[in-house]
Design an enzyme around this catalytic site. Structure first.
Site, PDB file in Angstrom:
ATOM      1  N   ALA A 182       0.803  -1.223   0.000  1.00  0.00           N
ATOM      2  CA  ALA A 182       0.000   0.000   0.000  1.00  0.00           C
ATOM      3  C   ALA A 182       0.834   1.269   0.000  1.00  0.00           C
ATOM      4  O   ALA A 182       0.337   2.349  -0.309  1.00  0.00           O
ATOM      5  CB  ALA A 182      -0.937   0.002   1.203  1.00  0.00           C
ATOM      6  N   GLY A 183       2.118   1.125   0.339  1.00  0.00           N
ATOM      7  CA  GLY A 183       2.937   2.322   0.506  1.00  0.00           C
ATOM      8  C   GLY A 183       3.250   2.985  -0.826  1.00  0.00           C
ATOM      9  O   GLY A 183       3.178   2.369  -1.888  1.00  0.00           O
ATOM     10  N   ARG A 210      10.794   7.535  -1.367  1.00  0.00           N
ATOM     11  CA  ARG A 210      12.206   7.684  -1.728  1.00  0.00           C
ATOM     12  C   ARG A 210      12.515   7.251  -3.166  1.00  0.00           C
ATOM     13  O   ARG A 210      13.604   7.487  -3.667  1.00  0.00           O
ATOM     14  CB  ARG A 210      13.083   6.903  -0.732  1.00  0.00           C
ATOM     15  CG  ARG A 210      13.252   7.626   0.588  1.00  0.00           C
ATOM     16  CD  ARG A 210      13.902   6.746   1.636  1.00  0.00           C
ATOM     17  NE  ARG A 210      12.965   5.770   2.187  1.00  0.00           N
ATOM     18  CZ  ARG A 210      13.323   4.779   3.001  1.00  0.00           C
ATOM     19  NH1 ARG A 210      14.585   4.628   3.348  1.00  0.00           N
ATOM     20  NH2 ARG A 210      12.414   3.934   3.469  1.00  0.00           N
TER      21      ARG A 210
HETATM   22  C1  UD1 Z   1       9.603  -2.602   8.166  1.00  0.00           C
HETATM   23  C2  UD1 Z   1       9.672  -3.170   9.605  1.00  0.00           C
HETATM   24  C3  UD1 Z   1      11.141  -3.289  10.026  1.00  0.00           C
HETATM   25  C4  UD1 Z   1      11.863  -4.173   9.033  1.00  0.00           C
HETATM   26  C5  UD1 Z   1      11.687  -3.641   7.596  1.00  0.00           C
HETATM   27  C6  UD1 Z   1      12.258  -4.642   6.615  1.00  0.00           C
HETATM   28  C7  UD1 Z   1       7.700  -2.308  10.739  1.00  0.00           C
HETATM   29  C8  UD1 Z   1       7.187  -1.350  11.745  1.00  0.00           C
HETATM   30  N1  UD1 Z   1       8.994  -2.279  10.525  1.00  0.00           N
HETATM   31  O1  UD1 Z   1      10.157  -1.287   8.222  1.00  0.00           O
HETATM   32  O2  UD1 Z   1      11.221  -3.856  11.329  1.00  0.00           O
HETATM   33  O3  UD1 Z   1      13.245  -4.217   9.378  1.00  0.00           O
HETATM   34  O4  UD1 Z   1      10.298  -3.465   7.281  1.00  0.00           O
HETATM   35  O5  UD1 Z   1      12.223  -4.158   5.297  1.00  0.00           O
HETATM   36  O6  UD1 Z   1       6.956  -3.085  10.214  1.00  0.00           O
HETATM   37  N2  UD1 Z   1       3.126  -0.627   3.949  1.00  0.00           N
HETATM   38  C9  UD1 Z   1       1.785  -0.683   3.794  1.00  0.00           C
HETATM   39  N3  UD1 Z   1       0.995   0.140   4.533  1.00  0.00           N
HETATM   40  C10 UD1 Z   1       1.515   1.000   5.440  1.00  0.00           C
HETATM   41  C11 UD1 Z   1       2.906   1.042   5.615  1.00  0.00           C
HETATM   42  C12 UD1 Z   1       3.698   0.202   4.857  1.00  0.00           C
HETATM   43  O7  UD1 Z   1       1.264  -1.444   2.981  1.00  0.00           O
HETATM   44  O8  UD1 Z   1       0.720   1.724   6.087  1.00  0.00           O
HETATM   45  C13 UD1 Z   1       3.951  -1.521   3.142  1.00  0.00           C
HETATM   46  C14 UD1 Z   1       4.940  -0.763   2.275  1.00  0.00           C
HETATM   47  O9  UD1 Z   1       4.394  -0.510   1.001  1.00  0.00           O
HETATM   48  C15 UD1 Z   1       6.104  -1.750   2.191  1.00  0.00           C
HETATM   49  C16 UD1 Z   1       6.029  -2.514   3.505  1.00  0.00           C
HETATM   50  O10 UD1 Z   1       4.723  -2.299   4.018  1.00  0.00           O
HETATM   51  O11 UD1 Z   1       5.932  -2.678   1.141  1.00  0.00           O
HETATM   52  C17 UD1 Z   1       7.072  -2.065   4.525  1.00  0.00           C
HETATM   53  O12 UD1 Z   1       6.838  -0.723   4.880  1.00  0.00           O
HETATM   54  P1  UD1 Z   1       8.001   0.301   5.160  1.00  0.00           P
HETATM   55  O13 UD1 Z   1       7.407   1.600   5.544  1.00  0.00           O
HETATM   56  O14 UD1 Z   1       8.979   0.281   4.054  1.00  0.00           O
HETATM   57  O15 UD1 Z   1       8.631  -0.357   6.486  1.00  0.00           O
HETATM   58  P2  UD1 Z   1      10.086  -0.196   7.013  1.00  0.00           P
HETATM   59  O16 UD1 Z   1      10.250   1.145   7.651  1.00  0.00           O
HETATM   60  O17 UD1 Z   1      11.045  -0.553   5.952  1.00  0.00           O
END
Ligand code: UD1
Ligand code: CA
Length: 454
Positions: A9-10, A14
């Site tokens: 969903a993100g 970046r």
């Molecule tokens: C997350 C983990 C972190 C891990 C890392 C590995 C959490 C809180 N942290 O961090 O511990 O080391 O992944 O890559 O989970 N997404 C959604 N909806 C949202 C937010 C994110 O679908 O509301 C999706 C994003 O599109 C992405 C994934 O979830 O595909 C990860 O989200 P991201 O914000 O990149 O998490 P990280 O900060 O990398």
């Protein structure tokens, strides 16, 4: 019983892109397609894709894949919030939920199988994929006791200086017993530095939680920016090329070669420098491709040689040579033991066995028989400005240099056409056709000025 959920969903701020991050392509497939393909290997009962930012384009890009369930996360309030959106769809689901990040495309299927097996064999409430990485910046840090039982996950931003030293990180890949997870999801809060609902917090409420360390930490690389996308591409390339070399393919200067993971190569194929093999391409045994060639969605038979050429959506049968500087496209089909030479373009054209098109020709929408010879500079005029028309040339016929063949046109078998002819009427079998102005020679003729200067 396993259901898979993919976090997609993100936006991927970046990436600095209009396109949602998970739709960026890595070697012919988008990130989310790659994640779906590795998930397919564990035979999930259900596959749920959580979409939000430009969700419609994500759905559309996956429209050809059947059986996917899309779940909308209208606002992106964190990974925990994303999984909360599954509560209605998975109400009463009795199995395990495998959670995959849409931006982690290099996972091997064996790794997912090991994660699920460890989870099920130990009767865990949750099992987390972890890795020891050289540079843990940005990842959540994982703390365990001596038996791989998890004690805590702390996000990078929330880590103390001492905690930041831990190089064991959360891959963002989990297996949960859904009945347990669904009970703790409503308890999540956003009391953290980012004010997001963290899925990692859910883990802190569950028991027992174990970790599985992935052997090759490169598998868990997450794509957050274009540089990581490039890094992932080179990791993927190294994997693919090492694999083909292990299976008996010679790569000369592998760093200059790229091969999609959809390509199939047979033993004793030789790939020379600056060659790129893409899409659904097959190269059969002992063929020699390159240097400097691009082959895309094409089938190349045994014992062929392709030099400095582009072959797209086409077929080349065994023992033929292509190039240098040939271009085959639009379902061109070259038979066995043919020679397609310098500066020859074939479009939607079939060439029979043992026929040569050795130089400087364009054959579009044509069917050429066997053992024919197409003279240098033979051009099919296949387009009348409105429609395309076909040219047929029979077995053993020979066109001359600089022939224009105006389609629609049927040329019989054993025909010879004189050099410089423009042919616009059909030719029967066994004939010679000459269609050019007769040469005129005027003896003793000079320019007036030349006579005066004498
Ligand atoms: C997350 C983990 C972190 C891990 C890392 C590995 C959490 C809180 N942290 O961090 O511990 O080391 O992944 O890559 O989970 N997404 C959604 N909806 C949202 C937010 C994110 O679908 O509301 C999706 C994003 O599109 C992405 C994934 O979830 O595909 C990860 O989200 P991201 O914000 O990149 O998490 P990280 O900060 O990398
Ligand atoms: Ca990430």
């Amino acid at each position: 019983m396993v259901a898979v959920a993919i976090l997609a969903a993100g936006r991927g701020t970046r990436m600095k892109s209009d396109l949602p991050k998970v739709l960026h392509r890595l070697g012919g497939r988008s990130l989310v397609e790659r994640v779906l393909d590795s998930a397919a290997q564990v035979n999930p009962l259900r596959r749920l894709v959580i979409v939000g930012y430009r969700g419609d384009s994500v759905r559309e890009s996956l429209a050809a894949r059947s059986g996917l369930e899309f779940v909308e996360q209208p606002e992106q309030l964190g990974t925990g919030h994303a999984i909360q959106q599954l509560l209605p769809s998975l109400k009463g689901f009795e199995g395990d939920l495998l959670v995959l990040n849409g931006d982690v495309p290099l996972l091997r299927p064996q790794t997912l199988q090991l994660l699920i097996k460890t989870h099920q064999d130990n009767g865990n409430a949750a099992t987390i994929l972890t890795a020891q990485v050289p540079n843990p910046k940005g990842y959540g840090r994982v703390f365990c006791d001596g038996n791989n039982v998890l004690t805590q996950i702390v996000e990078d931003r929330d880590c103390s200086q001492a905690q930041k030293q831990n190089r064991r990180v959360n891959a963002g890949i989990y297996c949960f017993r859904w009945s347990d997870l669904s009970e703790v999801l409503p308890k999540l809060t956003s009391r953290n530095e980012q004010q997001e609902y963290y899925l990692t917090d859910a883990v802190n409420y569950l028991n027992p939680v174990m970790t599985v360390d992935v052997e090759d930490y490169q598998e868990i690389l997450g794509i957050n920016d274009r540089k990581q996308l490039a890094t992932a591409y080179s990791i993927l390339q190294t994997r693919i090329k090492d694999d083909w070399m292990a299976q008996g393919v010679t790569l000369i200067d592998p760093d200059s070669i790229t091969i999609d993971d959809t390509v199939v190569l047979q033993p004793d194929v030789v790939i020379e420098p600056q060659t790129h093999l893409r899409g659904q391409t097959i190269v059969q045994a002992r063929s020699h491709i390159g240097p400097g060639s691009l082959i895309e969605n094409s089938q190349i038979g045994e014992d062929t040689a392709i030099l400095f050429s582009v072959v797209r959506d086409s077929v080349v049968k065994s023992g033929s040579t292509i190039g240098p500087y040939a271009h085959l496209k639009g379902h061109a089909e070259v038979g066995a033991h043919c020679r397609i030479g310098n500066f020859v373009e074939l479009k939607n054209t079939t060439i029979g066995d043992r026929t040569n098109v050795a130089h400087l020709s364009y054959l579009g929408d044509a069917t050429i028989g066997t053992k024919a010879n197409i003279g240098g500079g033979t051009i099919t005029a296949n387009y009348d400005g409105v429609k395309k028309h076909r040219t047929l040339i029979g077995d053993r016929s020979k066109t001359g240099v600089n022939n224009s063949l105006i389609a629609p046109l049927v040329i019989g078998e054993d025909v010879t056409i004189a050099a410089g002819s423009t042919i616009h009427e059909d030719l029967p079998n066994d004939c010679l056709a000459i269609a050019r102005a007769r040469q005129v020679v005027k003896l003793g003729w000079r320019l007036k000025s030349q006579t005066e200067n004498k």
